[in-house]
Design a protein around this motif. Structure first.
Motif, PDB file in Angstrom:
ATOM      1  N   ARG A 170       3.029   4.022  -3.678  1.00 63.46           N
ATOM      2  CA  ARG A 170       2.136   4.890  -4.454  1.00 63.46           C
ATOM      3  C   ARG A 170       2.911   5.547  -5.595  1.00 63.46           C
ATOM      4  NH1 ARG A 170      -1.392   8.210  -0.010  1.00 63.46           N
ATOM      5  NH2 ARG A 170       0.590   9.311   0.216  1.00 63.46           N
ATOM      6  N   TYR A 175       0.822  -1.215   0.000  1.00 64.05           N
ATOM      7  CA  TYR A 175       0.000   0.000   0.000  1.00 64.05           C
ATOM      8  C   TYR A 175       0.856   1.265   0.000  1.00 64.05           C
ATOM      9  CZ  TYR A 175       0.900  -0.510   5.015  1.00 64.05           C
ATOM     10  OH  TYR A 175       1.511  -0.660   6.235  1.00 64.05           O
ATOM     11  N   SER A 199      -1.193   5.696  -9.158  1.00 64.24           N
ATOM     12  CA  SER A 199      -1.933   4.943  -8.144  1.00 64.24           C
ATOM     13  C   SER A 199      -3.226   5.671  -7.777  1.00 64.24           C
ATOM     14  CB  SER A 199      -1.077   4.774  -6.883  1.00 64.24           C
ATOM     15  OG  SER A 199       0.103   4.060  -7.152  1.00 64.24           O
ATOM     16  N   ASP A 204      -0.738  -0.519  -5.851  1.00 65.21           N
ATOM     17  CA  ASP A 204      -1.504  -1.612  -6.458  1.00 65.21           C
ATOM     18  C   ASP A 204      -0.569  -2.600  -7.150  1.00 65.21           C
ATOM     19  OD1 ASP A 204      -0.854  -0.536  -8.988  1.00 65.21           O
ATOM     20  OD2 ASP A 204      -2.670   0.676  -9.044  1.00 65.21           O
ATOM     21  N   THR A 211      -5.397  -3.103 -10.121  1.00 63.64           N
ATOM     22  CA  THR A 211      -5.073  -1.981 -10.993  1.00 63.64           C
ATOM     23  C   THR A 211      -6.226  -1.772 -11.956  1.00 63.64           C
ATOM     24  OG1 THR A 211      -2.707  -2.469 -10.857  1.00 63.64           O
ATOM     25  CG2 THR A 211      -3.434  -1.113 -12.706  1.00 63.64           C
ATOM     26  N   ILE A 223      -6.084  -3.667  -4.113  1.00 65.87           N
ATOM     27  CA  ILE A 223      -4.788  -3.684  -4.801  1.00 65.87           C
ATOM     28  C   ILE A 223      -4.949  -3.908  -6.306  1.00 65.87           C
ATOM     29  CG2 ILE A 223      -3.611  -4.484  -2.730  1.00 65.87           C
ATOM     30  CD1 ILE A 223      -3.422  -7.266  -4.062  1.00 65.87           C
ATOM     31  N   LYS A 275     -12.535   3.422  -6.379  1.00 63.64           N
ATOM     32  CA  LYS A 275     -12.173   2.222  -7.135  1.00 63.64           C
ATOM     33  C   LYS A 275     -13.387   1.301  -7.331  1.00 63.64           C
ATOM     34  CE  LYS A 275      -7.952   0.833  -6.910  1.00 63.64           C
ATOM     35  NZ  LYS A 275      -6.611   0.236  -6.586  1.00 63.64           N
ATOM     36  N   TRP A 282     -11.244   3.134  -1.946  1.00 62.54           N
ATOM     37  CA  TRP A 282     -12.274   2.179  -2.361  1.00 62.54           C
ATOM     38  C   TRP A 282     -13.534   2.895  -2.842  1.00 62.54           C
ATOM     39  CZ3 TRP A 282     -12.524  -2.202  -4.408  1.00 62.54           C
ATOM     40  CH2 TRP A 282     -13.686  -2.970  -4.400  1.00 62.54           C
ATOM     41  N   ARG A 293      -7.794   4.100   2.941  1.00 64.29           N
ATOM     42  CA  ARG A 293      -8.389   2.988   2.203  1.00 64.29           C
ATOM     43  C   ARG A 293      -9.845   3.234   1.853  1.00 64.29           C
ATOM     44  NH1 ARG A 293      -4.362   1.285   5.347  1.00 64.29           N
ATOM     45  NH2 ARG A 293      -3.039  -0.462   4.671  1.00 64.29           N
TER      46      ARG A 293
END
Length: 710
Positions: free
Chosen positions: A185, A182, A189, A194, A246, A244, A293, A290, A286
């Protein structure tokens, strides 16, 4: 609790695998309180709060093996002579076979070994002894028995595991990197390192003759805020962390199979633009990562679903992962509705295979399917990274890290049910660096239930961590011998060691490592049982040695040539600050600020300063530093010093390459310190991108100093 017969409870505890006394870190023998013994025995299904309960549990424990015709599980080494006990009504005929993994059958021969029959619930039960053939192949087999005058009664089968004598050994004496993923970066990222960033690091390392990259555990967390920051407290050790992934790789993967419309491309671009802003923040967030992501991945999943894509690799992985993967998808879907901790769910959803869970799964099938798809995507990307590492010249490639346990309300605890002990957590007793002990808030395996289940949950977990790995590091492998259990409500110091079946645990580990062709590294730091390191070495498994903990008997730093060969040697570890920070006593500053020092801070500083002075003097005598070396010179020299050790593998912390000083974890704390949320910085405390790190002069110096020569 009303226990008066202390001898009885201590005898029961000893027979059940508890250590009623142990040696503390100060060299004194510590006695475990009877209240602690009773609580731990209760977690093992042996009530022991009164004298009558202790007596009844002692009788039941003695009778347990007699209640089964064949043992629930037998583990033997290949080529060894071994026998098993079979229990049948006294005088009954019995026939016993080994049903092998390949479908063939071997008849077992009875051997002379008279044992008096036992009165069990009013019936006499006899014990017969059967020999296992020494030429059985390694693998997962079964023992089956037929009982009665006409051998018509089939008893429940037992698991027979034949394990190799050793594990794969590293092909060569080599060096590599270890890192918290993590923290890596890059400029692309999404606020957190990732798998593409990991691939970039492996390429850089391979160009400098590094043979591996060890990463922190990459296991799954529930997709619900707040996301647990600790990689050592996952919801599952069998599945991976979608954080993690990509996104660019995922988009390219989908685009190869179906057209990606313009509006989806624009959505991904907008989300990426927001996400990369997180790289400028002095914290690993995180939840923020998320939040951006997940919608990107859901958009790609929707395209996948609408195009009805059939991918052979995905199909094969899903088939191999089987029912545990489907249950994991359901767990994630329930988490979205009822929260990340299954202990707070409605009671009708508390059992993984209950009817209400099946109804929920049917009603939320698409959501559960999304989380299954993410695991398939993780498999594809992890496979790509390992393939690129090996193609770049790494003999090992990615080294995965297996944490000690899982979250008490997580997917594994929910799925495995009786295989995990309740009412206790694991940790470690007090030691020099954590004088109040540590409680890791994780439920342990029940050794008795693992055997009853034929070690299937343990096997499946190992197969998952060995997938796409050239080696696996087992965090706190001492738990394979004994583990510190802490009853709920006790302090971390008030626990006891519970022994596990090390022969079975290590044997199965060796079997799965052999099948994966992977090296095993056992982190064996801390209070070490005397037999542990010999057992690891006998199996061809490496241990772990940290420079600051390695001293000769005469009180000087251990000479490089005196390091054990069978180990991964490192200058530092994630429970200490990076080397530059350790030299500056950053760890003592933090522990003083948080009240974690049991004694005088001045004394602690004096002791640590003396330790560092002795190590620097060793460097000076080896001609690696001058009279007044800079902090950076000492860091480089320490790596050159340890690169010349006898250890088969040498690991270099990526945080040391950056000159970072902040520790990623302060043991014994939760929110008092930003554990596992600290991004990488340089010696001046500035945030460092992966590109800047890999182009820095310090990284080049340390890499050059770390190369291994014969």
């Amino acid at each position: 609790m009303s226990i008066t017969n202390l001898t009885a409870i201590r005898d029961l505890a000893t027979n059940a695998g508890l250590e009623v006394e142990y040696w503390g870190w100060r060299g004194e023998k510590e006695q475990v309180a009877p209240e602690t013994l009773a609580a731990v025995l209760g977690a093992l299904g042996l009530p022991a709060s009164t004298d009558d309960e202790v007596a009844a549990s002692a009788r039941e424990f003695e009778n347990r093996p007699w209640r089964r015709v064949v043992p629930s599980c037998t583990t033997v080494r290949e080529g060894s002579d071994a026998t098993i006990f079979v229990h049948v009504p006294h005088g009954s005929d019995v026939q016993v076979d080994a049903l092998l993994e390949d479908g063939s059958t071997r008849r077992l021969q009875q051997v002379e070994n008279w044992v008096d029959p036992k009165d069990l619930d009013g019936a006499l039960i006899g014990r017969a002894t059967f020999a296992l053939p020494a030429d059985l192949p390694t693998g997962w087999h079964e023992v089956v028995a037929k009982v009665g005058d006409d051998l018509s009664e089939h008893a429940p089968a037992g698991t027979l595991i034949v394990v190799p004598t050793s594990t794969p050994w590293p092909a060569e004496r080599s060096w590599g990197l270890f890192t918290q993923l993590y923290q890596l970066r890059s400029t692309t990222s999404w606020g957190i390192g990732d798998l593409r960033d990991l691939a970039a690091l492996t390429t850089w390392g391979a160009e400098r003759d590094a043979d591996f990259v060890l990463v922190n555990p990459l296991n799954a967390n529930p997709p619900v805020s707040p996301i647990e920051p600790s990689p050592y407290l996952p919801t599952s050790r069998q599945f991976g962390d979608p954080l993690i992934l990509t996104v660019d790789w995922a988009a390219a993967f989908v685009a190869q199979r179906t057209e990606v419309p313009v509006d989806t491309v624009e959505l991904l671009s907008r989300l990426a633009g927001e996400a990369i802003l997180g790289n400028r923040v002095d914290s690993i967030d995180r939840d923020a990562a998320w939040a951006l992501k997940e919608p990107a991945l859901r958009a790609l999943f929707d395209l996948w679903q609408s195009a009805n894509v059939i991918d052979d690799d995905f199909t094969e992985f899903r088939k191999e992962a089987g029912e545990p993967l489907e249950r994991f998808g359901v767990f994630c879907a329930i988490s979205r509705v009822h929260g990340r901790d299954a202990r707070g769910w409605p009671t009708e959803l508390a059992t993984a295979n209950g009817a209400d869970v099946l109804e929920f799964a049917a009603a939320h099938a698409e959501d559960a399917e999304f989380y299954v798809w993410l695991q398939c995507l993780l498999e594809a990307q992890a496979k790509q990274v390992q393939s690129e590492a090996r193609s770049a010249g790494m003999s090992i490639g990615i080294v995965h890290d297996l944490p000690v346990g899982v979250h008490a309300g997580g997917a594994d605890a929910w799925s495995f049910g009786s295989a995990m002990a309740r009412g206790v957590t694991v940790g470690v007793p007090a030691d020099q660096y954590n004088q109040f002990g540590q409680n890791w808030s994780q439920p342990p395996w029940r050794p008795d239930m693992l055997a009853e289940l034929g070690y299937a949950p343990y096997r499946d977990m190992l197969r998952a961590v060995f997938r796409n790995a050239g080696a696996v590091r087992i965090d706190h492998i001492l738990g394979f011998f004994r583990l510190w259990w802490i009853p709920e409500g006790n302090t971390a110091k008030d626990g006891c060691f519970v022994r596990t079946d090390a022969e079975a645990m290590l044997g199965i580990l060796a079997l799965e490592a052999e099948r994966a062709g992977a090296v095993v590294i056992g982190e064996d730091l801390g209070t070490v049982p005397p037999e542990a390191r010999d057992a690891l070495a006998e199996r061809g498994m490496l241990g772990a040695s940290v420079l600051w903990f390695e001293w000769s008997d005469d009180g000087v730093p251990l000479a490089p040539e005196d390091y054990r060969r069978a180990c991964l040697a490192t200058v530092t570890t994630h429970d200490l600050p990076p080397t530059a920070g350790f030299l500056a006593l950053e760890h003592l500053d933090v522990r003083e600020r948080l009240g974690l020092l049991e004694g005088s801070v001045d004394q602690a500083r004096a002791e640590e300063t003396e330790t560092i002075s002795k190590v620097v003097e060793r460097l000076r005598r080896a001609g690696l530093v001058g009279e007044e070396p800079s902090n950076e010179d000492v860091v480089v020299a320490l790596h050159e010093y340890l690169s010349g050790s006898a250890a088969q593998l040498f690991g270099v912390g990526v945080s040391d390459l950056a000159g970072d000083r902040r520790g990623v974890n302060q043991p014994g704390t939760a929110d008092e310190y930003p554990n596992w949320r600290v991004p990488m910085t340089d010696a001046e405390g500035r945030l460092v991108s992966l590109e800047e790190l890999l182009g820095s002069p310090l990284a080049a110096r340390i890499a050059a100093a770390s190369g291994r020569t014969e």
